[in-house]
Design an enzyme around this catalytic site. Sequence first.
Site, PDB file in Angstrom:
ATOM      1  N   GLU A 124       6.275  -2.889  -5.895  1.00  0.00           N
ATOM      2  CA  GLU A 124       5.916  -1.631  -6.533  1.00  0.00           C
ATOM      3  C   GLU A 124       7.206  -0.956  -7.010  1.00  0.00           C
ATOM      4  O   GLU A 124       8.177  -0.913  -6.268  1.00  0.00           O
ATOM      5  CB  GLU A 124       5.207  -0.689  -5.560  1.00  0.00           C
ATOM      6  CG  GLU A 124       4.689   0.549  -6.279  1.00  0.00           C
ATOM      7  CD  GLU A 124       3.894   1.501  -5.369  1.00  0.00           C
ATOM      8  OE1 GLU A 124       3.818   1.254  -4.151  1.00  0.00           O
ATOM      9  OE2 GLU A 124       3.365   2.455  -5.907  1.00  0.00           O
ATOM     10  N   MET A 265       5.970   0.143   2.383  1.00  0.00           N
ATOM     11  CA  MET A 265       5.164  -0.347   1.269  1.00  0.00           C
ATOM     12  C   MET A 265       3.881  -1.006   1.765  1.00  0.00           C
ATOM     13  O   MET A 265       3.906  -1.815   2.683  1.00  0.00           O
ATOM     14  CB  MET A 265       6.015  -1.331   0.444  1.00  0.00           C
ATOM     15  CG  MET A 265       5.311  -1.913  -0.742  1.00  0.00           C
ATOM     16  SD  MET A 265       4.848  -0.612  -1.926  1.00  0.00           S
ATOM     17  CE  MET A 265       3.369  -1.351  -2.604  1.00  0.00           C
ATOM     18  N   GLU A 300       0.635   3.905   5.288  1.00  0.00           N
ATOM     19  CA  GLU A 300       0.559   2.566   4.684  1.00  0.00           C
ATOM     20  C   GLU A 300      -0.756   1.889   5.063  1.00  0.00           C
ATOM     21  O   GLU A 300      -1.367   1.212   4.246  1.00  0.00           O
ATOM     22  CB  GLU A 300       1.747   1.701   5.102  1.00  0.00           C
ATOM     23  CG  GLU A 300       3.119   2.322   4.823  1.00  0.00           C
ATOM     24  CD  GLU A 300       3.319   2.837   3.403  1.00  0.00           C
ATOM     25  OE1 GLU A 300       2.677   2.316   2.469  1.00  0.00           O
ATOM     26  OE2 GLU A 300       4.109   3.789   3.224  1.00  0.00           O
TER      27      GLU A 300
HETATM   28  N1  TRP Z   1       3.847   2.912  -2.261  1.00  0.00           N
HETATM   29  C1  TRP Z   1       4.856   3.258  -1.302  1.00  0.00           C
HETATM   30  C2  TRP Z   1       4.235   4.338  -0.438  1.00  0.00           C
HETATM   31  O1  TRP Z   1       4.190   5.470  -0.753  1.00  0.00           O
HETATM   32  C3  TRP Z   1       6.109   3.777  -1.936  1.00  0.00           C
HETATM   33  C4  TRP Z   1       7.142   2.758  -2.235  1.00  0.00           C
HETATM   34  C5  TRP Z   1       7.701   1.921  -1.372  1.00  0.00           C
HETATM   35  C6  TRP Z   1       7.780   2.526  -3.461  1.00  0.00           C
HETATM   36  N2  TRP Z   1       8.652   1.185  -2.001  1.00  0.00           N
HETATM   37  C7  TRP Z   1       8.732   1.542  -3.271  1.00  0.00           C
HETATM   38  C8  TRP Z   1       7.662   3.051  -4.709  1.00  0.00           C
HETATM   39  C9  TRP Z   1       9.546   1.084  -4.282  1.00  0.00           C
HETATM   40  C10 TRP Z   1       8.461   2.601  -5.728  1.00  0.00           C
HETATM   41  C11 TRP Z   1       9.395   1.623  -5.529  1.00  0.00           C
HETATM   42  O2  TRP Z   1       3.666   4.079   0.542  1.00  0.00           O
HETATM   43 ZN    ZN Z   2       1.989   5.735  -0.360  1.00  0.00          ZN
END
Ligand code: TRP
Ligand code: ZN
Length: 873
Positions: A124, A265, A300
């Site tokens: 992501e 993540m 998460e």
């Molecule tokens: N989706 C993740 C969260 O909020 C956020 C995230 C983790 C993220 N690593 C990242 C977003 C790297 C952008 C890039 O739980």
């Molecule tokens: Zn999140």
Amino acid sequence: MRTETPQPIRLSDYRPPAYLVDEIHLDFDLQPSATRVKARLSLRRNGDHAEPLVLNGERLTSISVAIDGRRLAEGDYAIDAEYLTIAEVPAAFILETEVEIDPAANTSLDGLYMSGGRFCTQCEAEGFRKITWFPDRPDVLARYTVRMTADKAFQRLLSNGNLMESGQTPDGRHYAVWNDPFPKPCYLFALVAGELDVLEDSLVTMSGRKVDLRIYVDPGMSERAVYAMDALKRSMKWDEEAFGREYDLDLFMIVAVRDFNFGAMENKGLNIFNSSLLLADQATATDFDYERIESVVAHEYFHNWTGDRITCRDWFQLCLKEGLTVFRDQSFSADMRGAAVQRIKDVKALRARQFSEDQGPLAHPVRPSSYLKIDNFYTATIYEKGSEIIGMLKTLIGAEAFRKGMDLYFDRWDGHATTVEAFIECFAEALGQDLTTFFDWYEQAGTPRVDIRRTYDDAAKTLKLELTQTTPPTPGQLSKKPLPIPVRLGLLDGEGRTLAFERDGQAVDETVVVLDAAKANLTLTGVDREPVLSALRGFSAPVVLTTDAAPKDRYVQLAADPDLFNRWEAGQDLARDLMLARSAGTPDEVGEERYAEAVGRALSDQAADPAFKALLLSLPSEAELALAQQPADPAAIHLARNALRGRLAVHLAEELGRLHTGLQDLGEFSPDAAGAGRRALRNMALDILAVDPHAENAERAYGHYEAAGNMTDAMGGLSALMQIGGEPFEKALADFYERWKSEPLVIDKWFALQARAPDEGALGRVLGLTAHPAFDPKNPNRLRALVGTFAAGNPARFHDESGAGYRFLADQILSVDGYNPMTAARLLEPLGGWRRYRPDLGGLMRAELERIVSHEGLSKNVYELASRALAQD
Ligand code: TRP
Ligand code: ZN
């Protein structure tokens, strides 16, 4: 200088994907410097017209491209820095590609990279394109089968879903095959390979299915995952009870890694965590760490439904998963740790981070309409204000309709990528009511100002309320609409007792007024005597509230408001006004004494929770005060804040000393809310006493540090000693380093603490620390501990009149940008608010931003934020 201006991506340009991928088979031959990735995609046209196939890919060395088993000649396709384009393809076909990548050289920590000698991924938002050719957009959902082969030194081979097969290869390596039955966008793909210990447990879900739970950590660290495992099990149960959501695979895994750009993540079935948000024991983690671990593990995990099963159509919809999931994790924490205390902490964080963002040049709507780099939009606005919007929705429509709408959303959109409109439509349907005006909260940036004026009519026993709202302009949005703002309110008598009243003829103790126009009048009847107004209870909307209340009303609230949020808020309001008056050169000495006395009374309330009392003692931050002062003068704010803390230290010396002695932990350590609350209050008492550094307090601080049986107390002692300064502090600091030098997470704290040093020498100390052998700017935790903490957490020293603090930050940003743009960009925020500061300071900040934007080879990430910070509009 940048040669071309990057072109923004716009929400209005959204087009459905030209091709869909039903299935993808990935085959990794894992070698640190030369990993081969073969991909087999089943593609099919999504529409009536034949269009060229365009796949994303960056820094891939192409080995081969084949369609339906036929290898393409070089002239049959085109590859540039961002895309693979094949002009003509069949309506449905198999695409096979092979690429080579270099994980060991990947310092961006995005895509496939190495951390601590292990392979791991972060996809992501757009990292998958650094792994293989693929339509890297969240609305292409595919079923994944992943095979990986590696040397046996890479002991564990993990990916999403279920393990299908594993074994040895003839050449002495080993392999594993994973299959994820749930279609998912590529940003949820994950792979980990390396030596790891595992903590195992299991849980039986509401329908009686057994789920294996595994947390993978550095060898020798599995004991430190016990708390995270417990938090995971509580999260899983909570989601069943609060939202009716059950886990869907037979296996749920978490892996902790040391090098990570963000917190954690939500990859399907294989969450990857920054180790700072997973590993804890009493010796190395503070209560704050425990609290964060609990909430991030929950966050998460909750993404499994709000993010993974239902995902975003495009990245403009990011708040669809993030705002909602933050709302869910905050609700979970409120249930685990107490609603009032949790709400106060969430609002403090919102004010510190989101309000400043919303009042500066980087302000943006919760659903933005354009961006250069989506990585820059993982902001407090999308997350925290996104969560506030969900909270308001629940307040406005009621818990029952809210749950009905959520159920409908899960039902209707499971397995799909969707939009914020589609989400809100579920609530409109559940309610049978139009929610179009509510939607403006998503599209309008800026923090609304709400003002309430009162007129009491003693003869008629009525209270007339005049409510108004305005939202100041933000970049690109000069005129603002009124928003539907839920204002929860109640009345108190002069002794702080609840005063009942009538609204529309109904007798109530509390009501929610919806202010949905620029102005509204409301008359409450049956109000027996002139009341104290307790408005915006529980912080029912993310706004700045002003009222015509006199200080005496605030004292009534501080003593007795049954709404604990507003009881705390009354103290904050009083303290804020006193500190602003002093920093403007007009101190109110009598008011300060009176305030200290009232806080003393609140501290002696036996019924109140220690965690709540600790929050009462915690004054509005310097960052929050800077937002309320125009132009902001950080040095004056720092002095004023310390003066008020000093007033508390002297006035409440006895009481604070008693708290500090009496709250000492004697029994066994427990990280639970009760234990943490006692430690918070005790450390806060010490922290305030340390402002008055006479021998007895200095000794108390040293004794506290020496006797600490856990990291919370050790840090509390160290930080009090730092305020006092001198030899005892330097000695403790050196002692701490020696003791913990082999524990990276603890050494991060050691760096962060010094970055917050209040003395004149702070910047010199920070500069010195950048040359410390343990300072590794390639590790984001370490970098943020020192550089991020100094810039965002030490305003008085960062805003040094010489501009040296700004120069230091800009130098760091430019250097980090060379190898990790995502993390470099996240350091920029403290320079963003330059227009709000004293003009001499603002000018120096602007000069550094100008130096940054004109830097040769600057990344899009940093360019976007720096140029927006400078933009004139
Ligand atoms: N989706 C993740 C969260 O909020 C956020 C995230 C983790 C993220 N690593 C990242 C977003 C790297 C952008 C890039 O739980
Ligand atoms: Zn999140």
